[in-house]
Design a protein around this motif. Sequence first.
Motif, PDB file in Angstrom:
ATOM      1  N   LYS A   1     -18.000 -60.392  55.079  1.00 51.62           N
ATOM      2  CA  LYS A   1     -16.580 -60.655  55.013  1.00 51.62           C
ATOM      3  C   LYS A   1     -15.858 -59.335  54.820  1.00 51.62           C
ATOM      4  O   LYS A   1     -16.233 -58.537  53.965  1.00 51.62           O
ATOM      5  CB  LYS A   1     -16.284 -61.581  53.832  1.00 51.62           C
ATOM      6  CG  LYS A   1     -15.343 -62.658  54.183  1.00 51.62           C
ATOM      7  CD  LYS A   1     -15.095 -63.563  53.028  1.00 51.62           C
ATOM      8  CE  LYS A   1     -14.086 -64.558  53.520  1.00 51.62           C
ATOM      9  NZ  LYS A   1     -13.738 -65.534  52.578  1.00 51.62           N
ATOM     10  N   TYR A   2     -14.839 -59.074  55.644  1.00 49.84           N
ATOM     11  CA  TYR A   2     -14.122 -57.819  55.573  1.00 49.84           C
ATOM     12  C   TYR A   2     -12.758 -58.018  54.941  1.00 49.84           C
ATOM     13  O   TYR A   2     -12.064 -58.989  55.213  1.00 49.84           O
ATOM     14  CB  TYR A   2     -13.937 -57.216  56.969  1.00 49.84           C
ATOM     15  CG  TYR A   2     -15.233 -56.827  57.622  1.00 49.84           C
ATOM     16  CD1 TYR A   2     -15.961 -55.739  57.151  1.00 49.84           C
ATOM     17  CD2 TYR A   2     -15.732 -57.545  58.697  1.00 49.84           C
ATOM     18  CE1 TYR A   2     -17.150 -55.374  57.746  1.00 49.84           C
ATOM     19  CE2 TYR A   2     -16.922 -57.184  59.299  1.00 49.84           C
ATOM     20  CZ  TYR A   2     -17.624 -56.103  58.815  1.00 49.84           C
ATOM     21  OH  TYR A   2     -18.805 -55.740  59.401  1.00 49.84           O
ATOM     22  N   LYS A   3     -12.370 -57.067  54.106  1.00 49.55           N
ATOM     23  CA  LYS A   3     -11.051 -57.046  53.500  1.00 49.55           C
ATOM     24  C   LYS A   3     -10.067 -56.490  54.530  1.00 49.55           C
ATOM     25  O   LYS A   3     -10.400 -55.587  55.288  1.00 49.55           O
ATOM     26  CB  LYS A   3     -11.106 -56.137  52.269  1.00 49.55           C
ATOM     27  CG  LYS A   3      -9.824 -55.986  51.551  1.00 49.55           C
ATOM     28  CD  LYS A   3      -9.999 -55.040  50.371  1.00 49.55           C
ATOM     29  CE  LYS A   3      -8.636 -54.702  49.808  1.00 49.55           C
ATOM     30  NZ  LYS A   3      -8.687 -53.630  48.848  1.00 49.55           N
ATOM     31  N   THR A   4      -8.875 -57.017  54.574  1.00 51.21           N
ATOM     32  CA  THR A   4      -7.851 -56.485  55.465  1.00 51.21           C
ATOM     33  C   THR A   4      -7.422 -55.116  54.968  1.00 51.21           C
ATOM     34  O   THR A   4      -7.137 -54.943  53.778  1.00 51.21           O
ATOM     35  CB  THR A   4      -6.629 -57.428  55.504  1.00 51.21           C
ATOM     36  OG1 THR A   4      -7.062 -58.709  55.949  1.00 51.21           O
ATOM     37  CG2 THR A   4      -5.550 -56.904  56.424  1.00 51.21           C
ATOM     38  N   ALA A   5      -7.393 -54.150  55.867  1.00 50.57           N
ATOM     39  CA  ALA A   5      -7.023 -52.791  55.509  1.00 50.57           C
ATOM     40  C   ALA A   5      -5.558 -52.719  55.080  1.00 50.57           C
ATOM     41  O   ALA A   5      -4.683 -53.291  55.722  1.00 50.57           O
ATOM     42  CB  ALA A   5      -7.277 -51.851  56.678  1.00 50.57           C
ATOM     43  N   LYS A   6      -5.308 -52.008  54.003  1.00 52.40           N
ATOM     44  CA  LYS A   6      -3.960 -51.822  53.473  1.00 52.40           C
ATOM     45  C   LYS A   6      -3.174 -50.812  54.315  1.00 52.40           C
ATOM     46  O   LYS A   6      -1.962 -50.912  54.445  1.00 52.40           O
ATOM     47  CB  LYS A   6      -4.071 -51.327  52.031  1.00 52.40           C
ATOM     48  CG  LYS A   6      -2.778 -51.052  51.330  1.00 52.40           C
ATOM     49  CD  LYS A   6      -3.040 -50.625  49.902  1.00 52.40           C
ATOM     50  CE  LYS A   6      -1.763 -50.295  49.160  1.00 52.40           C
ATOM     51  NZ  LYS A   6      -2.040 -49.869  47.779  1.00 52.40           N
TER      52      LYS A   6
ATOM     53  N   GLN B   1      -2.986 -48.207  57.992  1.00 51.09           N
ATOM     54  CA  GLN B   1      -3.351 -48.237  59.410  1.00 51.09           C
ATOM     55  C   GLN B   1      -3.286 -46.834  60.000  1.00 51.09           C
ATOM     56  O   GLN B   1      -2.750 -45.905  59.383  1.00 51.09           O
ATOM     57  CB  GLN B   1      -2.448 -49.189  60.173  1.00 51.09           C
ATOM     58  CG  GLN B   1      -0.988 -48.822  60.146  1.00 51.09           C
ATOM     59  CD  GLN B   1      -0.124 -49.887  60.796  1.00 51.09           C
ATOM     60  OE1 GLN B   1      -0.611 -50.863  61.338  1.00 51.09           O
ATOM     61  NE2 GLN B   1       1.177 -49.698  60.752  1.00 51.09           N
TER      62      GLN B   1
ATOM     63  N   PRO C   1     -13.996 -50.762  58.409  1.00 49.15           N
ATOM     64  CA  PRO C   1     -13.752 -51.925  57.545  1.00 49.15           C
ATOM     65  C   PRO C   1     -14.572 -51.891  56.248  1.00 49.15           C
ATOM     66  O   PRO C   1     -14.154 -52.456  55.239  1.00 49.15           O
ATOM     67  CB  PRO C   1     -14.138 -53.117  58.404  1.00 49.15           C
ATOM     68  CG  PRO C   1     -14.927 -52.575  59.538  1.00 49.15           C
ATOM     69  CD  PRO C   1     -14.567 -51.146  59.703  1.00 49.15           C
TER      70      PRO C   1
END
Length: 110
Positions: free
Chosen positions: A3-8, A10, A31
């Motif tokens: 499961k990957y955390k959404t990047a804060k 970009q 990720p």
Amino acid sequence: MQKYKTAKFQIGDVVKHRHFAFRGVIFDVDPIFSNTEEWYEAIPEAVRPSKDQPFYHLYAENAESEYVAYVSEQNLERDDSGLPIRHPEVEDTLVVTDDGGYRLPSNSLN
């Protein structure tokens, strides 16, 4: 399944390190940790970040030099200084926007 955390942050965001005196612009995002184990183990255990978070590739700079850095999300914060990044590779990879920000060239978004 990982499961990957959404990047804060970009690509194109200007950030600074929370603990060390350097800043930079993000040119790639992993990720989760994707560097060598040797690199990871070289970080003192007391400040070693977790591997299961986004890691960012930065065109980084401090008062003395420019370099490429690999930094965990937990150690970054947005840099709102408005100062340009002087790293020489920025122009090879990113486009400077009218407002002084950075983005990928349009032809690389396909």
